[in-house]
Design a protein around this motif. Structure first.
Motif, mmCIF file in Angstrom:
data_model
loop_
_atom_site.group_PDB
_atom_site.id
_atom_site.type_symbol
_atom_site.label_atom_id
_atom_site.label_comp_id
_atom_site.label_asym_id
_atom_site.label_seq_id
_atom_site.Cartn_x
_atom_site.Cartn_y
_atom_site.Cartn_z
ATOM 1 N N VAL A 718 0.857 -1.191 0.000
ATOM 2 C CA VAL A 718 0.000 0.000 0.000
ATOM 3 C C VAL A 718 0.893 1.241 0.000
ATOM 4 N N ASN A 719 0.565 2.194 -0.865
ATOM 5 C CA ASN A 719 1.369 3.428 -0.949
ATOM 6 C C ASN A 719 0.577 4.636 -0.484
ATOM 7 N N PHE A 720 1.238 5.522 0.215
ATOM 8 C CA PHE A 720 0.647 6.818 0.574
ATOM 9 C C PHE A 720 1.571 7.919 0.069
ATOM 10 N N PHE A 721 0.974 9.046 -0.317
ATOM 11 C CA PHE A 721 1.786 10.169 -0.808
ATOM 12 C C PHE A 721 1.519 11.375 0.079
ATOM 13 N N ILE A 722 2.591 11.934 0.597
ATOM 14 C CA ILE A 722 2.459 13.026 1.566
ATOM 15 C C ILE A 722 3.290 14.213 1.083
ATOM 16 N N ASP A 723 2.750 15.416 1.233
ATOM 17 C CA ASP A 723 3.593 16.586 0.977
ATOM 18 C C ASP A 723 3.552 17.526 2.184
ATOM 19 N N LYS A 724 4.244 18.637 2.058
ATOM 20 C CA LYS A 724 4.366 19.534 3.215
ATOM 21 C C LYS A 724 3.018 20.065 3.685
ATOM 22 N N GLN A 725 2.123 20.288 2.722
ATOM 23 C CA GLN A 725 0.793 20.797 3.059
ATOM 24 C C GLN A 725 0.059 19.825 4.006
ATOM 25 N N ASP A 726 0.260 18.535 3.760
ATOM 26 C CA ASP A 726 -0.407 17.531 4.614
ATOM 27 C C ASP A 726 0.094 17.587 6.048
ATOM 28 N N LEU A 727 1.262 18.202 6.244
ATOM 29 C CA LEU A 727 1.866 18.230 7.585
ATOM 30 C C LEU A 727 1.652 19.581 8.260
ATOM 31 N N SER A 728 0.836 20.415 7.638
ATOM 32 C CA SER A 728 0.675 21.772 8.156
ATOM 33 C C SER A 728 -0.347 21.830 9.286
ATOM 34 N N PHE A 729 -0.312 22.915 10.019
ATOM 35 C CA PHE A 729 -1.321 23.174 11.067
ATOM 36 C C PHE A 729 -1.464 24.680 11.202
ATOM 37 N N VAL A 730 -2.471 25.107 11.931
ATOM 38 C CA VAL A 730 -2.687 26.537 12.131
ATOM 39 C C VAL A 730 -1.974 26.936 13.418
ATOM 40 N N ASN A 731 -1.104 27.919 13.318
ATOM 41 C CA ASN A 731 -0.292 28.288 14.489
ATOM 42 C C ASN A 731 -0.971 29.365 15.347
ATOM 43 N N ALA A 732 -0.249 29.831 16.357
ATOM 44 C CA ALA A 732 -0.841 30.771 17.314
ATOM 45 C C ALA A 732 -1.231 32.097 16.667
ATOM 46 N N ASN A 733 -0.626 32.419 15.513
ATOM 47 C CA ASN A 733 -1.021 33.640 14.786
ATOM 48 C C ASN A 733 -2.132 33.367 13.781
ATOM 49 N N LEU A 734 -2.735 32.197 13.889
ATOM 50 C CA LEU A 734 -3.828 31.766 13.005
ATOM 51 C C LEU A 734 -3.393 31.638 11.547
ATOM 52 N N LYS A 735 -2.111 31.346 11.337
ATOM 53 C CA LYS A 735 -1.585 31.134 9.979
ATOM 54 C C LYS A 735 -1.329 29.639 9.803
ATOM 55 N N ARG A 736 -1.663 29.126 8.611
ATOM 56 C CA ARG A 736 -1.355 27.724 8.331
ATOM 57 C C ARG A 736 0.117 27.608 7.964
ATOM 58 N N VAL A 737 0.849 26.779 8.676
ATOM 59 C CA VAL A 737 2.287 26.646 8.441
ATOM 60 C C VAL A 737 2.699 25.176 8.503
ATOM 61 N N THR A 738 3.818 24.885 7.861
ATOM 62 C CA THR A 738 4.467 23.601 8.089
ATOM 63 C C THR A 738 5.826 23.938 8.686
ATOM 64 N N GLU A 739 6.066 23.493 9.888
ATOM 65 C CA GLU A 739 7.336 23.841 10.526
ATOM 66 C C GLU A 739 8.365 22.760 10.242
ATOM 67 N N PRO A 740 9.579 23.183 9.915
ATOM 68 C CA PRO A 740 10.621 22.189 9.659
ATOM 69 C C PRO A 740 10.892 21.356 10.907
ATOM 70 N N GLY A 741 11.433 20.170 10.705
ATOM 71 C CA GLY A 741 11.769 19.323 11.844
ATOM 72 C C GLY A 741 11.497 17.862 11.550
ATOM 73 N N THR A 742 11.563 17.072 12.589
ATOM 74 C CA THR A 742 11.412 15.622 12.445
ATOM 75 C C THR A 742 9.959 15.207 12.649
ATOM 76 N N PHE A 743 9.495 14.305 11.793
ATOM 77 C CA PHE A 743 8.134 13.759 11.886
ATOM 78 C C PHE A 743 8.217 12.247 12.043
ATOM 79 N N LYS A 744 7.269 11.726 12.808
ATOM 80 C CA LYS A 744 7.293 10.278 13.056
ATOM 81 C C LYS A 744 6.093 9.616 12.385
ATOM 82 N N ILE A 745 6.373 8.584 11.600
ATOM 83 C CA ILE A 745 5.302 7.839 10.919
ATOM 84 C C ILE A 745 4.995 6.582 11.710
ATOM 85 N N THR A 746 3.723 6.261 11.854
ATOM 86 C CA THR A 746 3.337 4.985 12.466
ATOM 87 C C THR A 746 2.292 4.318 11.576
#
Ligand code: BGC
Length: 757
Positions: A718-746
């Motif tokens: 099974v394949n999944f395709f992920i990009d930076k947008q999929d890892l984004s969230f809305v931050n304290a300034n109410l802006k959607r961002v993807t912050e650099p760093g390490t992500f863990k897949i399970t």
């Protein structure tokens, strides 16, 4: 299935033919429909330019069918007949643009046709011959049309984790709605089910954002296809925008306190996805978020909905919610002020629904210059546009005979498949299930054993779902399906308990002595909205007591739950040998449950929410690192959980790169093998967690899933395709961002990390 045309039906067709002859304007001929946006806009402007202020305000008014029916407005008799003089008043005098629903009864298709013929023929007598937009709560099938296909409720459909099944069901519902001469459904519910006590929990798509986005979009696609003017398609109405599903106390229509950052990360995305999926109408949250009734919130209804989401369609109020700004919420100081606030906040259509007061106040407000004409024109444009897109000017409805597949055998099969894929096996101690079919005696007991009401829940034939056993006579309850499966002579039956009161439990316990297995059917009676409020999430004590007494007999007890929300079972779950969660599985629920209990179907449903163990521990699966201690997250059953009669193993978790940047996509693949002895379906669930973030990150979030079918010994990748947008969230300034760093897949028991630049 061939529907026998009754004498009544023939009479109705003759009446229609007569109406068509007498009212040539009945066919109104806009000659534009569907996706022809330029022509539709032109036509909208043309009609608008001819309208008086009263006619415009009338278009913004929606009343309940009872207002134009014989008898008092809350008439409980059945079926309601149109009162022609009331109807003429509503349409010709008050210029009403929309009518909705029934309250206490479902109608035959013939009766629906009769109603629509009368309504649309009066509309065709109006000065500009604008058709009425009729809307209905068709939320698990066309639940107000007798004989319609009644599917599992939304929560059960989500438990299938099968968006294509969900889409197919919605397409059947669209067909059967149009087959009832109705073009508009108040569905899907897109509020997240993160407050298990809320009585509308079963109407939700579960607790997760990604799942709700995926399923919501699939429903809209099924309802609408590519063109809502098709005679087999309807316009959807996403609801209830937004934050309705998360009242602090769990009681319906009570305040929610949701910080905007949380609103944007959790409650907004399913609506954003639905706007993208093309839902042309939206119903507003009846309740209050952060101290402001949403019907009064310019911020939610205009700043966010129009200016950020770019929603172009109609925003309709919920039931009497403008009036409530004054009478219930003490927000506006008069009804007239309430109308002004709501319209200026962004409400385009008022589900008034009992009278013409909205029209009266809004006309006054326009004349006094308190509500500007541009705002009225804006709302009316949106309403006319949907009517044109639906093709109502040319076809307010299509002939009744055009729908030979209403409730067809194929639709029933699809319904059974859906119920089977929704049912979720939560416990199977020592493989007590599947049950043998030969040489056994089974005691079937519990108040849900022989009831269609408990399989369907609310919004079934009537609002509260209390007439289901009357209308579903002859359909298989759990008891009847089990009797069919193993022979009546092998089944003992006693109800044993009511919902919240014991009856004949001693007699039932005696019966248990003769049985090899006990199938115990517990859960909830039907309810909808506020009448379903509870003070205690535990299943009532008498049910728990009965379960324990049955377990004491030493016979293996299999608990089957039919319930609209996770009522707590922790006081006795440990003593059950098997636990089957059926949610509210609809009219094929009895058959589906029996097929699973006896192994004709291998269960594949997965919980779309966390099943809590304790009332003060209502966490969700996407908890924070601060809550990962087992004392904090220790549910009865976790989100995404569900057993099978076969087993699966996961291996070879591979990533196409260990770092992504810019627009790069990451491919994540995993091998899944059926290691057991029978064919089965498994839901492969991809979770990703941001390790460090400027808003404390959830340990994991669902970012993809795929339901696959595997034969014994078979392996699939099974394949999944992920990009930076999929890892984004809305931050304290109410802006959607993807912050650099390490992500863990399970994925299942496998994990891997990657880095975002
Ligand atoms: C509910 C809506 C529903 C409307 C019309 C309201 O009470 O909140 O979901 O569509 O009634 O029946």
């Amino acid at each position: 299935m061939i529907r026998k045309k009754s004498f009544y039906g023939i009479a109705v067709s003759l009446v229609l033919a007569f109406i068509l002859l007498v009212f040539p304007g009945f066919k109104n001929s806009a000659n534009v429909a569907g996706n022809d946006t330029a022509s539709i806009d032109k036509k909208v402007n043309e009609i608008l330019s001819k309208m008086t202020p009263e006619e415009k305000v009338g278009q913004m008014t929606q009343v309940t069918l009872a207002v134009v029916s014989k008898g008092p407005v809350m008439n409980p008799t059945m079926p309601q007949q149109i009162d022609l003089s009331k109807l003429k008043d509503a349409i010709l005098k008050y210029h009403v643009g929309s009518i909705l629903n029934v309250i206490n009864h479902a109608y035959t298709r013939d009766h629906w046709y009769q109603i629509q013929e009368q309504i649309q023929s009066v509309a065709s007598e109006s000065r500009l011959r604008i058709p009425i937009l009729f809307g209905i709560d068709a939320i698990h099938g066309v639940n107000y049309t007798l004989g319609a296909t009644l599917f599992p409720q939304e929560i059960g459909m989500t438990a299938t984790w099968n968006p294509s099944l969900v889409e197919k069901n919605a397409a059947i519902t669209a067909y059967e709605t149009r087959a009832s001469a109705i073009p508009w459904v108040f569905s899907p519910v897109l509020g997240l089910g993160r407050q298990p006590a809320w009585p509308r929990f079963y109407e939700t798509l579960g607790e997760d954002v990604f799942l709700a986005k995926t399923m919501g979009s699939a429903i809209i696609k099924g309802y609408q296809g590519n063109n809502i003017s098709s005679k087999y398609k309807v316009a959807s109405c996403m609801k209830h925008y937004m934050g309705y599903s998360f009242p602090l106390t769990g009681k319906d229509r009570t305040p929610a306190w949701i910080p905007e950052v949380y609103l944007r990360n959790y409650f907004l995305p399913p609506f954003e996805a639905a706007v993208k999926a093309g839902s042309p109408t939206l119903m507003i949250n009846s309740s209050i978020v952060n101290g402001i009734p949403v019907h009064a919130s310019h911020h939610i209804l205009t700043d966010i909905l129009r200016n950020e989401l770019h929603f172009k369609g109609v925003a309709v109020s919920d039931w009497a919610d403008i009036e409530k700004l004054y009478k219930t919420y003490h927000y506006a100081s008069s009804e007239k002020e309430a109308v002004k606030i709501a319209v200026m906040a962004g409400v385009d259509m008022s589900m008034v629904p009992y009278d013409f007061s909205f029209e009266k106040y809004l006309t006054e407000l326009v004349k006094e210059g308190q509500v500007p004409m541009w705002r009225i024109n804006q709302a009316v444009r949106r309403i006319l546009k949907v009517k044109l897109e639906l093709g109502l000017f040319d076809h307010p409805f299509y002939p009744e005979k055009d729908y030979p597949d209403f409730a067809s055998v194929a639709s029933q099969k699809e319904n059974l498949l859906s119920a089977e894929e929704s049912v979720t096996l939560l416990k199977n101690q020592n493989n007590v299930l599947p049950l043998p079919k030969k040489n056994i005696k089974i005691l079937v007991t519990g108040f849900g054993a022989n009831s269609m009401e408990t399989l369907n829940g609310g919004w079934s034939y009537n609002w509260q779902g209390t007439q289901t056993d009357k209308f579903d006579k002859g359909k298989n309850t759990i008891l009847k399906a089990i009797q069919e499966k193993i022979g009546k002579e092998n089944v003992l039956y006693s109800d044993g308990t009511l919902f919240n009161k014991s009856i004949n439990d001693q007699q039932t316990l005696k019966m248990a002595q003769q049985a090899d297995y006990i199938v115990l059917c517990l859960g909830e009676m039907a309810y909808a909205e506020t009448p379903g409020n509870i003070n205690d999430l535990y299943l009532p004590d008498n049910q728990a007591k009965f379960a324990k007494e049955l377990a004491e007999t030493g016979k293996p007890v299999i608990l089957v739950l039919t319930e609209g929300r996770p009522r707590l079972i922790s006081k006795f779950a440990g003593r059950m040998k098997g636990i089957v969660m059926a949610y509210l599985p609809g009219n094929q629920g009895g058959n589906a449950i029996a097929n699973i209990l006896f192994g004709d179907v291998n269960p594949s449903g997965k919980l779309p929410f966390t099943y809590p163990k304790y009332p003060n521990s209502l966490e969700t699966y996407d908890y924070s690192y601060a809550e990962q201690d087992e004392h904090d997250y220790n549910p009865q059953f976790p989100f995404g959980f569900g057993l099978s009669y076969t087993s699966f193993s996961f291996s070879n978790l591979k990533l196409s790169a260990d770092t992504i940047s810019g627009n790069q996509k990451l491919t994540i693949s995993v091998d899944v093998k059926n290691t057991g002895k029978r064919e089965g379906k498994e839901v492969v669930q991809l979770y990703i967690g941001d390790l460090y973030a400027s808003i404390i990150p959830p340990v994991r979030q669902l970012k993809g899933f795929d339901k696959i079918d595997l034969h014994p010994g078979e392996t699939k990748t099974v394949n999944f395709f992920i990009d930076k947008q999929d890892l984004s969230f809305v931050n304290a300034n109410l802006k959607r961002v993807t912050e650099p760093g390490t992500f863990k897949i399970t994925i299942a028991n496998l994990t891997s990390n990657f880095f975002v630049k």
